[in-house]
Scaffold this motif. Structure first.
Motif, PDB file in Angstrom:
ATOM      1  N   LYS A 139      -1.854   2.145 -18.349  1.00  8.12           N
ATOM      2  CA  LYS A 139      -1.178   0.866 -18.164  1.00  8.12           C
ATOM      3  C   LYS A 139      -0.837   0.626 -16.708  1.00  8.12           C
ATOM      4  O   LYS A 139      -0.859  -0.478 -16.236  1.00  8.12           O
ATOM      5  N   SER A 140      -0.547   1.742 -15.995  1.00  9.15           N
ATOM      6  CA  SER A 140      -0.070   1.579 -14.636  1.00  9.15           C
ATOM      7  C   SER A 140      -1.075   0.816 -13.778  1.00  9.15           C
ATOM      8  O   SER A 140      -0.718   0.187 -12.805  1.00  9.15           O
ATOM      9  N   ALA A 141      -2.349   0.879 -14.170  1.00  9.21           N
ATOM     10  CA  ALA A 141      -3.393   0.248 -13.367  1.00  9.21           C
ATOM     11  C   ALA A 141      -3.285  -1.274 -13.376  1.00  9.21           C
ATOM     12  O   ALA A 141      -3.769  -1.933 -12.475  1.00  9.21           O
ATOM     13  N   SER A 142      -2.670  -1.823 -14.406  1.00  6.96           N
ATOM     14  CA  SER A 142      -2.717  -3.272 -14.527  1.00  6.96           C
ATOM     15  C   SER A 142      -1.532  -3.969 -13.840  1.00  6.96           C
ATOM     16  O   SER A 142      -1.469  -5.181 -13.821  1.00  6.96           O
ATOM     17  N   GLU A 143      -0.594  -3.198 -13.291  1.00 11.20           N
ATOM     18  CA  GLU A 143       0.527  -3.850 -12.619  1.00 11.20           C
ATOM     19  C   GLU A 143       0.061  -4.570 -11.363  1.00 11.20           C
ATOM     20  O   GLU A 143      -0.870  -4.137 -10.716  1.00 11.20           O
ATOM     21  N   HIS A 144       0.751  -5.661 -11.015  1.00 14.52           N
ATOM     22  CA  HIS A 144       0.358  -6.378  -9.803  1.00 14.52           C
ATOM     23  C   HIS A 144       0.976  -5.717  -8.596  1.00 14.52           C
ATOM     24  O   HIS A 144       2.136  -5.370  -8.582  1.00 14.52           O
ATOM     25  N   PHE A 145       0.204  -5.560  -7.589  1.00 12.89           N
ATOM     26  CA  PHE A 145       0.649  -4.829  -6.422  1.00 12.89           C
ATOM     27  C   PHE A 145      -0.283  -5.178  -5.287  1.00 12.89           C
ATOM     28  O   PHE A 145      -1.449  -5.449  -5.511  1.00 12.89           O
ATOM     29  N   SER A 146       0.230  -5.209  -4.103  1.00 11.05           N
ATOM     30  CA  SER A 146      -0.660  -5.527  -2.996  1.00 11.05           C
ATOM     31  C   SER A 146      -1.167  -4.243  -2.355  1.00 11.05           C
ATOM     32  O   SER A 146      -0.400  -3.489  -1.780  1.00 11.05           O
ATOM     33  N   TYR A 147      -2.461  -3.996  -2.506  1.00 11.06           N
ATOM     34  CA  TYR A 147      -3.027  -2.740  -2.032  1.00 11.06           C
ATOM     35  C   TYR A 147      -3.631  -2.863  -0.654  1.00 11.06           C
ATOM     36  O   TYR A 147      -4.201  -3.892  -0.323  1.00 11.06           O
ATOM     37  N   PRO A 148      -3.514  -1.805   0.128  1.00 11.82           N
ATOM     38  CA  PRO A 148      -4.151  -1.865   1.439  1.00 11.82           C
ATOM     39  C   PRO A 148      -5.663  -1.917   1.282  1.00 11.82           C
ATOM     40  O   PRO A 148      -6.209  -1.406   0.304  1.00 11.82           O
ATOM     41  N   ARG A 149      -6.302  -2.567   2.204  1.00 12.04           N
ATOM     42  CA  ARG A 149      -7.756  -2.675   2.191  1.00 12.04           C
ATOM     43  C   ARG A 149      -8.302  -2.198   3.504  1.00 12.04           C
ATOM     44  O   ARG A 149      -7.589  -2.102   4.485  1.00 12.04           O
ATOM     45  N   THR A 150      -9.594  -1.960   3.510  1.00 10.04           N
ATOM     46  CA  THR A 150     -10.206  -1.641   4.777  1.00 10.04           C
ATOM     47  C   THR A 150     -11.308  -2.645   5.035  1.00 10.04           C
ATOM     48  O   THR A 150     -12.001  -3.061   4.103  1.00 10.04           O
ATOM     49  N   SER A 151     -11.417  -3.056   6.273  1.00 10.62           N
ATOM     50  CA  SER A 151     -12.415  -4.080   6.590  1.00 10.62           C
ATOM     51  C   SER A 151     -13.777  -3.432   6.847  1.00 10.62           C
ATOM     52  O   SER A 151     -14.775  -4.104   6.983  1.00 10.62           O
ATOM     53  N   PRO A 160       8.185  11.749  -7.296  1.00  9.07           N
ATOM     54  CA  PRO A 160       7.900  12.985  -6.570  1.00  9.07           C
ATOM     55  C   PRO A 160       8.907  13.242  -5.451  1.00  9.07           C
ATOM     56  O   PRO A 160       9.268  12.327  -4.734  1.00  9.07           O
ATOM     57  N   ASN A 161       9.342  14.499  -5.328  1.00  5.57           N
ATOM     58  CA  ASN A 161      10.353  14.774  -4.283  1.00  5.57           C
ATOM     59  C   ASN A 161      10.087  16.060  -3.488  1.00  5.57           C
ATOM     60  O   ASN A 161      11.012  16.866  -3.382  1.00  5.57           O
ATOM     61  N   PRO A 162       9.011  16.417  -2.899  1.00  3.35           N
ATOM     62  CA  PRO A 162       7.754  15.685  -2.989  1.00  3.35           C
ATOM     63  C   PRO A 162       6.938  16.064  -4.229  1.00  3.35           C
ATOM     64  O   PRO A 162       5.933  15.425  -4.509  1.00  3.35           O
ATOM     65  N   LEU A 163       7.338  17.115  -4.969  1.00  2.34           N
ATOM     66  CA  LEU A 163       6.552  17.506  -6.148  1.00  2.34           C
ATOM     67  C   LEU A 163       6.888  16.603  -7.326  1.00  2.34           C
ATOM     68  O   LEU A 163       7.988  16.053  -7.403  1.00  2.34           O
ATOM     69  N   GLY A 164       5.945  16.445  -8.245  1.00  4.44           N
ATOM     70  CA  GLY A 164       6.174  15.642  -9.442  1.00  4.44           C
ATOM     71  C   GLY A 164       5.138  14.539  -9.571  1.00  4.44           C
ATOM     72  O   GLY A 164       4.157  14.505  -8.819  1.00  4.44           O
ATOM     73  N   TYR A 165       5.382  13.649 -10.531  1.00  9.35           N
ATOM     74  CA  TYR A 165       4.436  12.553 -10.808  1.00  9.35           C
ATOM     75  C   TYR A 165       4.712  11.370  -9.879  1.00  9.35           C
ATOM     76  O   TYR A 165       5.862  10.942  -9.729  1.00  9.35           O
ATOM     77  N   GLY A 166       3.675  10.840  -9.296  1.00  7.93           N
ATOM     78  CA  GLY A 166       3.820   9.665  -8.437  1.00  7.93           C
ATOM     79  C   GLY A 166       2.796   8.619  -8.823  1.00  7.93           C
ATOM     80  O   GLY A 166       1.701   8.928  -9.305  1.00  7.93           O
ATOM     81  N   ASN A 167       3.164   7.370  -8.623  1.00  4.76           N
ATOM     82  CA  ASN A 167       2.289   6.267  -8.990  1.00  4.76           C
ATOM     83  C   ASN A 167       2.299   5.255  -7.852  1.00  4.76           C
ATOM     84  O   ASN A 167       3.351   4.680  -7.559  1.00  4.76           O
ATOM     85  N   ASP A 173       3.648   4.325   2.325  1.00  6.94           N
ATOM     86  CA  ASP A 173       2.210   4.306   2.022  1.00  6.94           C
ATOM     87  C   ASP A 173       1.987   4.043   0.534  1.00  6.94           C
ATOM     88  O   ASP A 173       2.697   4.586  -0.318  1.00  6.94           O
ATOM     89  N   VAL A 174       0.993   3.207   0.240  1.00  2.00           N
ATOM     90  CA  VAL A 174       0.640   2.928  -1.157  1.00  2.00           C
ATOM     91  C   VAL A 174      -0.871   3.000  -1.341  1.00  2.00           C
ATOM     92  O   VAL A 174      -1.624   2.833  -0.383  1.00  2.00           O
ATOM     93  N   GLY A 175      -1.296   3.251  -2.566  1.00  2.00           N
ATOM     94  CA  GLY A 175      -2.723   3.297  -2.856  1.00  2.00           C
ATOM     95  C   GLY A 175      -2.952   3.095  -4.345  1.00  2.00           C
ATOM     96  O   GLY A 175      -2.022   3.164  -5.153  1.00  2.00           O
ATOM     97  N   TRP A 176      -4.212   2.847  -4.694  1.00  2.00           N
ATOM     98  CA  TRP A 176      -4.591   2.636  -6.102  1.00  2.00           C
ATOM     99  C   TRP A 176      -4.800   4.018  -6.730  1.00  2.00           C
ATOM    100  O   TRP A 176      -5.923   4.460  -6.968  1.00  2.00           O
ATOM    101  N   VAL A 177      -3.690   4.696  -6.971  1.00  2.00           N
ATOM    102  CA  VAL A 177      -3.768   6.085  -7.426  1.00  2.00           C
ATOM    103  C   VAL A 177      -2.485   6.475  -8.160  1.00  2.00           C
ATOM    104  O   VAL A 177      -1.417   5.917  -7.898  1.00  2.00           O
TER     105      VAL A 177
END
Ligand code: GA4
Length: 334
Positions: free
Chosen positions: A6-18, A88-95, A103-107
């Protein structure tokens, strides 16, 4: 493999590369661990790319598939369940959020210690009765990958003609070694679906960075996405190979070799159709270890390019940086 999250379908602005979508690069250095030329090939690859692929690695396929299926089970859980193992702190589940500095990513991912005895209950409770199976799969995989990694590091010191043979591998073998393990899941990105390759845009799964540790060992399923940066700054796509391991030189190995090896800048682009699942072992030294160029690597007159630091100091500084930063910059001698 496509599994729905489900997490994939949330709206979010992802960084892109040109950057233009690059072709798959067939020149990735290939090292067959059973061949006598492997030590020289490892050194050449570390000098030229900071990256290479390992075949005939000796890690049982059964360990790989068992951990992969445990990872699929985990990432297929409802988001609310997975979030019980985060943030994550830094270990654990992150979305989507990577590190603490924006930093954000499609992951989505799970960051763990390699010592299964210290994995917290907070994380294991998500697995219910399956916690033991997960830990056993993780243990088997990490032990076999660590053994192979130490073999690679020993071939590396032989190739560099430095003594003792275990000068690098002892840092990972140390009981206090600060190694960690990461499972990354890149769900198919809906924004990229139905686009022809001409109209394709790049969505960043995991932004460009170098790994702070000594060495990282990556295995993924057969979905493309991984790219590495060459010394001239161009990006090339690494053809996926689920039967092999990919090795990254980390920042700490760059320092230990006084820059003779350079850590590889890499990133992952999202895929429109297929899930990508990767597992990465990050071999790190003990927190108190001093990281400085080895005398035996330097020629007579050569001076250290870096100020001395402990792995604790470097890690602390890394965690206050952004993913794409040049983290070694602070530690260079001018
Ligand atoms: C990159 C290598 C490993 O995945 C990692 C990452 C860590 C994290 O995800 O928490 C960092 C990143 C990595 C370097 C800079 C900081 C810390 C995210 C981030 C923005 C686990 C690691 O050791 O360093």
């Amino acid at each position: 493999m496509v599994f729905v999250t489900k997490s994939a379908s949330e709206h979010f602005s992802y960084p892109r590369t040109s950057t233009k979508v690059s072709k798959l690069f067939s020149g990735i250095p290939l090292v067959d661990l059973t061949k006598p030329d492997s030590k020289q090939l490892i050194v050449n690859a570390c000098e030229e790319y900071g990256f290479f692929k390992i075949i005939n690695h000796g890690v049982p396929m059964d360990f790989i598939t068992r951990l992969e299926s445990e990872a699929i089970k985990f990432f297929s859980l409802p988001l609310s369940e997975k979030e019980k193992s985060g943030p994550p702190n830094p270990l654990g589940y992150g979305n989507k959020h990577i590190g603490k500095n924006g930093d954000v990513g499609w992951v989505e991912y799970l960051l763990l210690t390699t010592n299964t005895e210290s994995i917290s209950q907070r994380f294991l409770s998500v697995f219910g009765n399956n916690a033991e199976e997960f830990c056993s799969a993780l243990n088997d995989y990490v032990s076999a990958v660590k053994k192979m990694t130490c073999e690679i590091l020993e071939l590396m010191s032989e190739g560099l003609k430095i003594q003792p043979r275990n000068v690098f591998s002892k840092l990972l073998m140390d009981e206090q070694s600060d190694s960690c393990f990461r499972l990354n899941h890149y769900p198919p990105c809906p924004e990229l679906q139905g686009l022809s390759s001409a109209g394709a845009r790049n969505v960043i799964g995991f932004g460009e960075h170098t790994d702070p540790q000594i060495i990282s060992v990556l295995r993924s399923n057969n979905t493309s996405g991984l790219q590495i940066s060459l010394r001239d700054g161009s990006w090339i796509s690494v053809p996926p190979d689920q039967n092999s391991f990919f090795i990254n030189v980390g920042d700490s190995l760059q320092v230990l070799t006084n820059g003779r090896f350079e850590s590889v800048r890499h990133r992952v682009l999202a895929n429109g159709l297929k899930s990508r699942l990767s597992m990465i072992y990050f071999g790190g030294p003990p927190l108190s270890e001093k990281i400085a160029p080895l005398q035996s690597v330097m020629n007579g007159e050569e001076e250290s390019m870096y100020k001395e630091f402990t792995w604790f100091e470097y890690k602390k500084s890394a965690y206050s940086s952004r993913l794409a930063d040049n983290r070694l910059g602070h530690f260079e001698r001018i």
